[in-house]
Design a protein around this motif. Structure first.
Motif, PDB file in Angstrom:
ATOM      1  N   SER A 508       0.829  -1.219   0.000  1.00  0.00           N
ATOM      2  CA  SER A 508       0.000   0.000   0.000  1.00  0.00           C
ATOM      3  C   SER A 508       0.851   1.251   0.000  1.00  0.00           C
ATOM      4  O   SER A 508       0.503   2.246  -0.636  1.00  0.00           O
ATOM      5  CB  SER A 508      -0.947   0.090   1.171  1.00  0.00           C
ATOM      6  N   MET A 512       0.743   4.214  -2.764  1.00  0.00           N
ATOM      7  CA  MET A 512       0.559   5.623  -2.410  1.00  0.00           C
ATOM      8  C   MET A 512       1.670   6.495  -2.976  1.00  0.00           C
ATOM      9  O   MET A 512       1.439   7.647  -3.342  1.00  0.00           O
ATOM     10  CB  MET A 512       0.489   5.769  -0.883  1.00  0.00           C
ATOM     11  N   PHE A 515       1.353   8.306  -6.336  1.00  0.00           N
ATOM     12  CA  PHE A 515       0.673   9.593  -6.444  1.00  0.00           C
ATOM     13  C   PHE A 515       1.652  10.729  -6.151  1.00  0.00           C
ATOM     14  O   PHE A 515       2.654  10.546  -5.458  1.00  0.00           O
ATOM     15  CB  PHE A 515      -0.480   9.672  -5.435  1.00  0.00           C
ATOM     16  N   ARG A 518       1.298  16.117  -3.196  1.00  0.00           N
ATOM     17  CA  ARG A 518       0.187  17.032  -2.930  1.00  0.00           C
ATOM     18  C   ARG A 518      -1.163  16.337  -3.091  1.00  0.00           C
ATOM     19  O   ARG A 518      -2.096  16.597  -2.327  1.00  0.00           O
ATOM     20  CB  ARG A 518       0.277  18.243  -3.847  1.00  0.00           C
ATOM     21  N   VAL A 519      -1.250  15.432  -4.081  1.00  0.00           N
ATOM     22  CA  VAL A 519      -2.502  14.684  -4.256  1.00  0.00           C
ATOM     23  C   VAL A 519      -2.732  13.757  -3.077  1.00  0.00           C
ATOM     24  O   VAL A 519      -3.859  13.629  -2.564  1.00  0.00           O
ATOM     25  CB  VAL A 519      -2.448  13.891  -5.580  1.00  0.00           C
ATOM     26  N   LEU A 520      -1.658  13.096  -2.626  1.00  0.00           N
ATOM     27  CA  LEU A 520      -1.775  12.176  -1.502  1.00  0.00           C
ATOM     28  C   LEU A 520      -2.217  12.904  -0.232  1.00  0.00           C
ATOM     29  O   LEU A 520      -3.111  12.447   0.491  1.00  0.00           O
ATOM     30  CB  LEU A 520      -0.430  11.475  -1.273  1.00  0.00           C
ATOM     31  N   GLY A 522      -3.838  15.767  -0.073  1.00  0.00           N
ATOM     32  CA  GLY A 522      -5.221  16.208  -0.260  1.00  0.00           C
ATOM     33  C   GLY A 522      -6.222  15.092  -0.004  1.00  0.00           C
ATOM     34  O   GLY A 522      -7.256  15.308   0.637  1.00  0.00           O
ATOM     35  N   LEU A 523      -5.909  13.876  -0.486  1.00  0.00           N
ATOM     36  CA  LEU A 523      -6.798  12.740  -0.254  1.00  0.00           C
ATOM     37  C   LEU A 523      -6.880  12.391   1.228  1.00  0.00           C
ATOM     38  O   LEU A 523      -7.956  12.080   1.748  1.00  0.00           O
ATOM     39  CB  LEU A 523      -6.309  11.525  -1.054  1.00  0.00           C
ATOM     40  N   VAL A 524      -5.744  12.457   1.922  1.00  0.00           N
ATOM     41  CA  VAL A 524      -5.735  12.149   3.354  1.00  0.00           C
ATOM     42  C   VAL A 524      -6.569  13.158   4.124  1.00  0.00           C
ATOM     43  O   VAL A 524      -7.386  12.801   4.986  1.00  0.00           O
ATOM     44  CB  VAL A 524      -4.287  12.116   3.887  1.00  0.00           C
ATOM     45  N   ALA A 526      -9.014  15.054   3.007  1.00  0.00           N
ATOM     46  CA  ALA A 526     -10.441  14.899   2.683  1.00  0.00           C
ATOM     47  C   ALA A 526     -11.040  13.668   3.375  1.00  0.00           C
ATOM     48  O   ALA A 526     -12.160  13.716   3.898  1.00  0.00           O
ATOM     49  CB  ALA A 526     -10.621  14.809   1.170  1.00  0.00           C
ATOM     50  N   SER A 527     -10.270  12.575   3.375  1.00  0.00           N
ATOM     51  CA  SER A 527     -10.787  11.345   3.974  1.00  0.00           C
ATOM     52  C   SER A 527     -10.942  11.464   5.482  1.00  0.00           C
ATOM     53  O   SER A 527     -11.823  10.827   6.075  1.00  0.00           O
ATOM     54  CB  SER A 527      -9.884  10.166   3.627  1.00  0.00           C
TER      55      SER A 527
END
Length: 573
Positions: A508, A512, A515, A518-520, A522-524, A526-527
């Motif tokens: 995993s 990760m 990516f 910055r995308v990673l 942002g996803l963290v 948001a989640s």
């Protein structure tokens, strides 16, 4: 054939008349009304007509009154049994048949009990010259749709053009039958419309609140949460029945053939009432507001699909238009007509009624599917996972303003450091420069600016306590020691589950890293504000899914291992 429990014996003609209460065992109102009539001293006997035994014990009347009440197992589909039960009765108190526990819930069953049963009952009353009939229905028959009903009286609130469900329509039909029977063969009738009846051992309104609390909507307030409703304690409705019968006896010209709203005359916010019941069950107050129009659209769509498939929606599930209207619309009624003509005044306040209802929860088994110790209303797994503290309150959206503030700050920091074209060191230097300048300006401000008090920032705001630092270091050390123990177990080569977990974790991490950073991030971010609240709302469904998935994976692993050669199987085991 009617079967009766032993009733009061008499030697000669009774000095006082007798009365009859329908569904006096299987309904909340019927049980309390029978006890109130017996305690009133007006009747020599109170016959309770009910084809089924009570699901809960009746409220205990005074010892002398308890001897006046006796049960007749009479089905309203049997005219001969009704004639035998009503012979000699001076008054009949007809309780809403749709609330009877004996009904199996189908439309045909409800129609047979409510409409056809009431028709037979009224016909027998005319034949036997029963003088007075008081029917207690519900104010729901005139409160339908998205419109607010604010302090409405009986004359300005007609039946709706279209009823929201079959139960309300059946209640309206029964009302009209009772009102149409007034004056026929000397019989006088009237109708009472209580709003949101509740009380001890309630199996309707309280059960609905319990169902809402344990549902996926349990953390949400539908609508603004400021809509008002009238709630009516059951003893007040029983008292209103006694007042109505006495008014029919003494002032029939002013009362007969009319409808009367009956409430506690203490309008309260619907969600405040819901919260009182939820907290008594050990549940947390819902704090997150959901737009009623969005849920109403989903409810109407679901209702349309239901009817297209040929199903009749008799009850009020959570995702039903009538439920959305009840939770988001104002429904209050004017009781001045009942006060003026019936002499009705509430004898139990709303606060006392709620306290009595809440106090009866300890007498019930877990009828509502709620465990008061570890049930769905206790601390959720998501809350315990987050430490049941400040982080839980923020990530579970218990304080929307605070959570929104954190979301805004984190988004600004994310934009400042990662989405801008500056380097990380340049972004950090600029934000420190802005903070230093803001603190300096704040420090030189006077204590009062245009009448507003300026709170000074002390050095304590920038200090880390020894306990917080020690706890952080202990957590870091514990995590390090745990990792070392896992590596030691892995190096021994005896635990295949640890190996699989390590491989899954490393894989995993590899996924990760594909990516952009910055995308990673942002996803963290948001989640964090989505995953925990979703898990809390759908905890049972998610847990059951993972339980089923783990069983399937274990079954598949056992099957794979079972097909391996004996040498490999011995090595793995």
């Amino acid at each position: 054939m009617a079967t009766a429990e032993p009733g009061p014996s008499s030697t000669g003609a009774p000095r006082k008349p007798t009365c009859v209460v329908t569904f006096g065992r299987s309904t909340l109102l019927g049980r309390h009304l029978a006890a109130a009539l017996a305690a009133s001293g007006r009747w020599s006997a109170v016959a309770v007509l009910d084809p089924s035994p009570s699901s809960s014990p009746p409220p205990p009347p005074a010892p002398p009154a308890s001897q006046l009440v006796y049960h007749l197992a009479v089905d309203l589909s049997d005219p001969a049994a009704i004639v035998s039960a009503l012979t000699g009765a001076a008054a009949v108190f007809h309780v809403d048949p749709t609330s009877a526990a004996s009904s199996d819930g189908s439309f045909l069953s409800l129609h047979r009990v409510a409409v056809e049963g009431t028709r037979r009952l009224l016909a027998v009353c005319r034949v036997l010259r029963v003088g007075r009939v008081v029917y207690t229905g519900s104010a729901d028959v005139v409160a339908a749709g998205a419109r607010d009903v604010v302090n409405s009286d009986e004359d300005s609130t007609p039946y709706p053009d279209k009823f929201g469900n079959a139960v309300s329509e059946l209640r309206a039909q029964v009302e009209m039958m009772v009102l149409a029977a007034d004056g026929v063969d000397g019989m006088r009738t009237c109708v009472l419309r209580p709003s949101n009846l509740f009380g001890p051992r309630d199996s309707t309104l309280v059960r609905f609140v319990a169902g809402y609390a344990r549902s996926s909507f349990g953390k949400f307030v539908i609508g603004s949460g400021r809509n008002m409703s009238d709630f009516t304690y059951v003893e007040n409705v029983a008292h209103a029945n006694i007042c109505a019968e006495q008014a029919l006896s003494s002032n029939a010209a002013s009362v007969a053939g009319k409808t009367f709203f009956v409430t506690n005359d203490e309008p309260i916010e619907t969600w405040e009432f819901m919260n009182c019941i939820m907290e008594a069950m050990g549940c947390q107050r819902p704090r997150i507001n959901l737009p009623a129009k969005m849920l109403l659209f989903a409810a109407l769509f679901s209702n349309m699909i239901h009817h297209r498939l040929g199903f009749q929606m008799l009850s009020t599930p959570l995702l039903h238009p009538d439920t959305i209207y009840f939770l988001s619309c104002t429904r209050t009624f004017n009781t001045s007509k009942a006060r003026r003509l019936l002499g009705y005044y509430p004898i139990v306040s709303l606060e006392d009624g709620i306290m009595r209802t809440v106090g009866s929860f300890s007498e019930l088994p877990d009828n509502f599917g709620l465990s008061r110790q570890q049930g769905s209303c206790g601390s959720s797994k998501a809350d315990r996972l987050l430490g049941s503290g400040t982080a839980a309150d923020i990530l579970l959206w218990r304080d929307e303003k605070r959570t929104f503030s954190y979301v805004t700050v984190l988004f600004l920091l994310f934009y400042w450091f990662l989405l801008s074209d500056r380097t990380f060191i340049s972004s950090a230097a600029k934000i420190l420069l802005v903070i230093s300048f803001a603190l300096f300006i704040h420090g030189v401000l006077p204590p009062q600016v245009f009448g507003f008090t300026v709170e000074k920032v002390t050095s304590d705001y920038f200090e880390v306590s020894h306990s917080a630092l020690r706890n952080s270091l202990m957590c870091l050390a514990s995590a390090w020691n745990g990792g070392i123990r896992k590596l030691r177990v892995l190096a021994e080569g005896d635990d295949w589950s640890i190996l699989l977990k390590v491989l899954a974790f490393l894989y995993s991490i590899k996924l990760m890293l594909n990516f952009q950073f910055r995308v990673l991030v942002g996803l963290v971010l948001a989640s964090l504000f989505i995953v925990f609240i979703v898990y809390e709302q759908c905890e049972e469904e998610i847990d059951s899914f993972f339980t089923m998935a783990s069983v399937k994976i274990k079954w598949l692993a056992d099957r794979v291992v079972g097909n391996l050669p004996a040498s490999l199987k011995a090595y793995i085991s």
